[in-house]
Design a protein around this motif. Structure first.
Motif, short mmCIF file in Angstrom:
data_model
loop_
_atom_site.label_atom_id
_atom_site.label_comp_id
_atom_site.label_asym_id
_atom_site.label_seq_id
_atom_site.Cartn_x
_atom_site.Cartn_y
_atom_site.Cartn_z
N HIS A 153 77.62 71.74 7.23
CA HIS A 153 77.78 71.35 5.82
C HIS A 153 78.84 70.26 5.70
O HIS A 153 79.88 70.32 6.36
CB HIS A 153 78.17 72.56 4.97
N HIS A 186 81.74 68.08 3.70
CA HIS A 186 82.80 68.27 2.71
C HIS A 186 83.64 66.99 2.65
O HIS A 186 83.80 66.30 3.66
CB HIS A 186 83.72 69.44 3.09
N ASP A 199 81.50 70.63 8.70
CA ASP A 199 82.15 71.82 9.25
C ASP A 199 81.30 72.37 10.39
O ASP A 199 80.29 71.77 10.79
CB ASP A 199 82.42 72.87 8.16
N THR A 218 84.26 62.03 4.50
CA THR A 218 83.26 63.10 4.53
C THR A 218 83.15 63.62 5.95
O THR A 218 82.93 62.85 6.88
CB THR A 218 81.89 62.58 4.04
#
Length: 65
Positions: free
Chosen positions: A18, A20, A14, A11
């Motif tokens: 956030h 991702h 960005d 994980t």
């Protein structure tokens, strides 16, 4: 014997903050079940990378293909 695609994820955030899931490595293994597939993929990861997968990823997922 079923074939499984095992993906190791990390994980990451960005530039907007956030999170991702980013795939770090993907392996295809033959195994009788998901548990066996995960164990085999973890073993192969350690052989290929020279370390435990948890040092470079924080999740692992196996999908029968």
């Amino acid at each position: 014997m079923p074939r499984y695609r095992v993906t190791f994820y990390k994980t990451v955030s960005d530039d907007t903050g956030h999170e991702h899931r980013a795939a770090q490595k993907e392996l295809t293994v033959l195994a009788d079940d998901e548990t066996e597939a995960l164990a085999e993929a973890e073993r192969l990861y350690a052989l290929a990378e020279g370390c435990d997968w948890r040092l470079r990823a924080d999740a692992v997922e196996a999908l029968e293909t």
